[in-house]
Enzyme design. Structure first.
Site, mmCIF file in Angstrom:
data_model
loop_
_atom_site.group_PDB
_atom_site.id
_atom_site.type_symbol
_atom_site.label_atom_id
_atom_site.label_comp_id
_atom_site.label_asym_id
_atom_site.label_seq_id
_atom_site.Cartn_x
_atom_site.Cartn_y
_atom_site.Cartn_z
ATOM 1 N N ASN A 3 -24.249 -2.911 31.302
ATOM 2 C CA ASN A 3 -25.604 -2.668 30.782
ATOM 3 C C ASN A 3 -26.596 -2.595 31.938
ATOM 4 O O ASN A 3 -26.214 -2.701 33.098
ATOM 5 C CB ASN A 3 -25.983 -3.761 29.774
ATOM 6 C CG ASN A 3 -25.926 -5.131 30.420
ATOM 7 O OD1 ASN A 3 -26.644 -5.423 31.355
ATOM 8 N ND2 ASN A 3 -25.012 -5.981 29.928
ATOM 9 N N ASP B 81 -21.187 -8.241 24.803
ATOM 10 C CA ASP B 81 -20.692 -8.897 23.581
ATOM 11 C C ASP B 81 -19.210 -8.609 23.367
ATOM 12 O O ASP B 81 -18.498 -9.412 22.778
ATOM 13 C CB ASP B 81 -21.487 -8.411 22.370
ATOM 14 C CG ASP B 81 -22.921 -8.921 22.412
ATOM 15 O OD1 ASP B 81 -23.125 -10.034 22.945
ATOM 16 O OD2 ASP B 81 -23.837 -8.210 21.938
ATOM 17 N N LYS C 184 -5.593 4.384 36.090
ATOM 18 C CA LYS C 184 -6.700 5.159 35.537
ATOM 19 C C LYS C 184 -6.304 5.741 34.189
ATOM 20 O O LYS C 184 -5.191 6.274 34.051
ATOM 21 C CB LYS C 184 -6.972 6.330 36.487
ATOM 22 C CG LYS C 184 -8.397 6.459 36.928
ATOM 23 C CD LYS C 184 -8.539 7.567 37.935
ATOM 24 C CE LYS C 184 -9.670 8.476 37.530
ATOM 25 N NZ LYS C 184 -9.856 9.579 38.444
ATOM 26 N N PRO D 105 -16.407 -14.384 24.406
ATOM 27 C CA PRO D 105 -16.925 -15.698 23.998
ATOM 28 C C PRO D 105 -18.433 -15.761 24.219
ATOM 29 O O PRO D 105 -18.974 -15.051 25.080
ATOM 30 C CB PRO D 105 -16.196 -16.669 24.936
ATOM 31 C CG PRO D 105 -15.696 -15.847 26.061
ATOM 32 C CD PRO D 105 -15.526 -14.448 25.566
ATOM 33 N N ASP D 106 -19.123 -16.584 23.451
ATOM 34 C CA ASP D 106 -20.565 -16.770 23.609
ATOM 35 C C ASP D 106 -20.769 -17.848 24.681
ATOM 36 O O ASP D 106 -20.572 -19.043 24.428
ATOM 37 C CB ASP D 106 -21.165 -17.198 22.263
ATOM 38 C CG ASP D 106 -22.673 -17.200 22.304
ATOM 39 O OD1 ASP D 106 -23.239 -17.534 23.370
ATOM 40 O OD2 ASP D 106 -23.283 -16.839 21.284
ATOM 41 N N LYS E 174 -26.550 -21.259 18.163
ATOM 42 C CA LYS E 174 -25.980 -21.632 19.461
ATOM 43 C C LYS E 174 -26.335 -23.059 19.857
ATOM 44 O O LYS E 174 -25.951 -23.528 20.924
ATOM 45 C CB LYS E 174 -26.470 -20.659 20.538
ATOM 46 C CG LYS E 174 -26.051 -19.217 20.279
ATOM 47 C CD LYS E 174 -26.653 -18.293 21.316
ATOM 48 C CE LYS E 174 -26.410 -16.853 20.939
ATOM 49 N NZ LYS E 174 -25.921 -16.048 22.063
#
Ligand SMILES: Cc1cc2nc3c(=O)[nH]c(=O)nc-3n(C[C@H](O)[C@H](O)[C@H](O)COP(=O)(O)O)c2cc1C
Length: 391
Positions: A205, A274, A284, A300-301, A336
């Site tokens: 990201n 996520d 490749k 995992p969080d 959380k």
């Protein structure tokens, strides 16, 4: 609190007179040090009358007989503010030159330094000036970046001294938050994660790590020992921070759990993927005419796992949301089990990913909703840590 205000040879030197007054109105004792070039624009008498204190100019000035003023002022300053800061003085400070009273005081101090550059836009973008500013930032100086606009030499660009209010805000935030984290260990996750598809491709990201840098610098300014667990980024973390480099979310989880064992505060500023590809293909993935499906499995969080593993630590999450709605942030806070969550609206121009500013809304476990207003990322970080200390 004592502020040493350094004034350099810039056309904006006259604005330092107002800044000195504003600092005094805010409760600071102000002593002014002028460079030789500053005296071409303003006089010591102006600042001596305004502040009621003698100015220092020459390295060998000695207002108190037998005392080395550069050491006295360096020791007694709680904060050093250089405004306006010229390209010349910025470059000298970054390389450790002490050839006048101001640069000698800076060499001799351990106090935080706020630098507000003012110069011709070309001088500002000059490689040497930019390298010096980034080096000073890495050593925890706070740079109050100049504004864009018409400058005195007739050019248009970034180089105008920041507003006195912005400079004052930086000093005030620093003064309010200083040293409240002495003896504490702050762990910060930062940057993106990269989730490998094969040996040459990954999912990731736009996180730049800038907020993580700001948090690390803020925590250090407040006296904390800092560990940063960082995904791949180009930004430079403060030199005194311990930096653990990772790539994937799984690696970040392991490193954060390891660093978090004795942490007082853990801040999850990383943009963790996520999901990750279920299979990492060796070599490749080859091109073909058939469509390709990628199976993703949840990661995992990290911050929730840290909060569960170390219930004694204050664990703070970040929620980068595409709107100003706080429902998602509140839901994350509960699920959380966090002490607080800092939400920022990444749909707004000029804040969030890769920008230098941010605007946070902190939702606390006690149900408070606190707003930072739009600040530099460092300003936001100081504000956020100050709120966490108060929790
Ligand atoms: C009229 C005039 C205005 C100047 N304004 C600036 C300025 O805004 N910023 C800057 O970096 N240098 C400026 N300079 C150049 C500096 O004064 C010069 O580099 C000087 O050596 C700086 O000394 P100091 O850093 O010890 O104050 C200006 C020079 C003149 C003649």
């Amino acid at each position: 609190m004592n502020v040493v205000l350094g004034v350099c040879g810039s056309i904006a030197a006259y604005r330092a007179a107002d800044l000195a007054r504003n600092l005094m109105r805010s409760g600071f004792t102000v002593r002014v040090c002028l460079t030789d070039a500053a005296q071409k624009f303003v006089t010591p008498a102006l600042f001596e009358v305004l502040t009621g204190n003698p100015c220092l100019i020459d390295t060998f000035d000695e207002p108190e007989m037998g005392r080395m003023a550069h050491i006295d002022w360096a020791r007694q300053a709680d904060i050093i503010v250089i405004a306006p800061a010229t390209a010349n003085t910025i470059n000298k400070i970054a390389t450790g030159i002490g050839d006048d009273m101001l640069t000698t005081i800076v060499l001799a101090t351990t106090s935080p330094i706020v630098i507000a550059p003012a110069m011709n836009p070309q001088m500002y973008v000059n490689d040497a000036t930019q390298a010096a500013l980034r080096k000073l930032e890495a050593h925890a100086a706070i740079i109050v970046e100049p504004q864009e606009g018409d400058v005195a030499c007739g050019e248009h660009g970034q180089g105008k001294l920041a507003s006195n209010q912005e400079i004052l805000n930086a000093v005030m935030t620093l003064a309010a938050t200083r040293k409240s984290l002495i003896g504490k260990h702050v762990v910060i996750t930062s940057g993106p994660t990269q989730e490998a598809i094969d040996d040459v491709r990954y999912l990731s990201n736009h996180s730049s790590g800038k907020m993580g840098v700001a948090l690390a610098r803020a925590a250090q300014l407040m006296g904390a020992r800092v560990t940063v667990v960082s995904g791949p980024v180009k930004v430079q973390y403060p030199l005194n921070a311990q930096v653990v480099r990772v790539q994937s979310a799984l690696e970040m989880l392991d490193a954060t759990l390891a660093a978090g064992a004795d942490a007082d505060i853990v801040i999850g500023a990383a943009a963790v993927a996520d999901y990750r590809p279920a299979i990492r293909t060796a070599g490749k993935v080859r091109r073909s005419d058939a469509s390709l499906s990628l199976e993703l499995v949840p990661n995992p969080d990290i911050i929730a796992t840290v909060a569960k593993t170390y219930p004694g630590a204050s664990v703070v999450g970040f929620a980068a949301e595409p709107s100003s709605e706080l429902d998602v942030a509140r839901e994350k806070l509960e699920r959380k089990n966090l002490a607080a969550i800092a939400s920022n609206d990444v749909s707004q121009p000029g804040i969030g990913f890769d920008s230098d500013q941010n605007e946070l809304v902190l939702v606390t476990r006690a149900g408070q909703t606190l707003e930072s207003g739009r600040l530099s990322k460092l300003g936001c970080a100081l504000w956020l840590l100050d709120q966490v200390v108060r929790l």
